[in-house]
Design a protein around this motif. Structure first.
Motif, PDB file in Angstrom:
ATOM      1  N   TYR A 188       0.866  -1.177   0.000  1.00 31.68           N
ATOM      2  CA  TYR A 188       0.000   0.000   0.000  1.00 31.68           C
ATOM      3  C   TYR A 188       0.899   1.221   0.000  1.00 31.68           C
ATOM      4  CZ  TYR A 188      -4.239   2.704   1.067  1.00 31.68           C
ATOM      5  OH  TYR A 188      -5.314   3.571   1.012  1.00 31.68           O
ATOM      6  N   GLY A 189       0.590   2.170  -0.882  1.00 30.50           N
ATOM      7  CA  GLY A 189       1.338   3.408  -0.973  1.00 30.50           C
ATOM      8  C   GLY A 189       0.561   4.548  -0.360  1.00 30.50           C
ATOM      9  N   TYR A 190       0.391   5.598  -1.121  1.00 30.98           N
ATOM     10  CA  TYR A 190      -0.433   6.726  -0.695  1.00 30.98           C
ATOM     11  C   TYR A 190      -1.841   6.551  -1.262  1.00 30.98           C
ATOM     12  CZ  TYR A 190       3.739   9.380   0.825  1.00 30.98           C
ATOM     13  OH  TYR A 190       4.878   9.817   1.454  1.00 30.98           O
ATOM     14  N   GLN A 191      -2.677   5.801  -0.530  1.00 27.73           N
ATOM     15  CA  GLN A 191      -4.073   5.555  -0.903  1.00 27.73           C
ATOM     16  C   GLN A 191      -4.214   4.688  -2.158  1.00 27.73           C
ATOM     17  OE1 GLN A 191      -6.954   7.739   0.974  1.00 27.73           O
ATOM     18  NE2 GLN A 191      -5.249   7.214   2.329  1.00 27.73           N
ATOM     19  N   TRP A 192      -3.162   3.948  -2.511  1.00 31.29           N
ATOM     20  CA  TRP A 192      -3.189   3.027  -3.649  1.00 31.29           C
ATOM     21  C   TRP A 192      -2.702   1.652  -3.209  1.00 31.29           C
ATOM     22  CZ3 TRP A 192      -4.594   3.708  -8.851  1.00 31.29           C
ATOM     23  CH2 TRP A 192      -5.036   4.992  -9.176  1.00 31.29           C
TER      24      TRP A 192
END
Length: 308
Positions: free
Chosen positions: A253-257
């Protein structure tokens, strides 16, 4: 691909499918639409015959788009860098407990705030934290006053409140509403039409409010594959899609992805999906009507698209 998808549809294995758009190399290579009951949040729209321009709830895909818009605002110097302490951005809540002083904007972007939050209940009851947030007199105070239950940054925990904070930072920095800023700086230049469901306070929901046709959702995905096309800073897209935390299923998980080995994705309740498959120069946008259900139609269609 076309034969696989059409076989799935003929066999009735994706009864909830409302729309499918597949781009390869920026060109539309597959487009299918269905028919079924649809909703704007929890309000039934009746049975809808979907077409190329029919707006559709994206639900939590909105979170991923909001993160994209944050990058636009950051590139314009309108919002703080993710390493900034979160409470410092909300001086109007200076009375809130000091145990949150170590929480940063990045913790909101990665859903690792460490606060008490529960969205396991249906999105029709205030037992669900996102619904309770929408019903609260002050949604931002409601989020920021949630008790800290673990060290921020320790563990991913699904939290629509995190996305609401991000959207509010965009609106504060831009001096306008989230939907107006997104329209003027990103959507309108791409010829994208969109609408936003709003809470009782009139604020467009940055967690689940975006409504868009799947071909326009696919267009946003294509912009990301092309490095932002001068609208979104390329370095933000790289930063946003860098794994920050590992989920229970082993994906990142990255920034909301959401981040898989070969794909990047935005997911929304009911079977709303945006997949990027960079190695194949492929974008897949799916809308469906299996709200609060198993959402099997979206996965079945994606499996057919990819030949999984």
């Amino acid at each position: 691909m076309e034969e696989r998808v059409d076989e799935v549809l003929r066999d009735g294995r994706a009864p909830g499918l409302h729309g499918l758009v597949v781009l390869r190399g920026g060109r539309t290579v597959l487009e299918r639409y269905g028919k079924g009951e649809d909703f704007a949040w929890n309000e039934s729209l009746g049975v809808v015959e979907f077409g190329r321009d029919t707006l559709h709830d994206l639900r939590s895909v909105t979170k991923s788009v909001t993160a994209l818009v944050y990058g636009v605002a950051l590139g314009k110097g309108l919002v703080p860098d993710p390493e900034t302490p979160l409470l410092a951005c909300f001086p109007e809540y200076a009375d809130i407990s000091g145990d949150k002083r170590n929480i940063t904007i990045e913790h909101a972007l990665t859903m690792t705030l460490g606060i008490e939050w529960d969205e396991s209940a249906p999105y029709t009851t205030t037992a669900n934290s996102e619904v309770a947030m929408e019903m609260a007199p002050d949604r931002y105070r409601y989020i920021l006053e949630r008790p800290v239950v673990e060290q921020p940054g320790t563990r991913w925990h699904y939290c629509g409140g995190a996305s609401a904070l991000i959207g509010h930072l965009i609106a504060k920095g831009a001096g306008t509403t989230l939907d107006a800023f997104a329209r003027d700086t990103l959507l309108a230049p791409l010829g994208i039409d969109a609408a936003w469901n709003r809470g009782a306070d009139g604020v467009p929901s940055s967690a689940s409010g975006l409504r868009m046709a799947p071909r326009h959702l696919a267009a946003l995905g294509q912009v990301m594959l092309e490095g932002g096309r001068g609208l979104v800073p390329a370095e933000w897209i790289t930063r946003m899609l860098t794994p920050r935390v590992t989920l229970e299923d082993g994906t990142g998980y990255g920034y909301q992805w959401y981040l898989g080995d070969t794909w990047r994705a935005a997911f929304g309740n009911g079977g709303q999906r945006l997949y990027l498959v960079p190695d194949q120069d492929l974008v897949v946008a799916i809308t469906a009507g299996e709200y609060n259900g198993d959402q099997n139609s979206a996965q079945t269609v994606m499996d057919a698209v990819m030949g999984w």
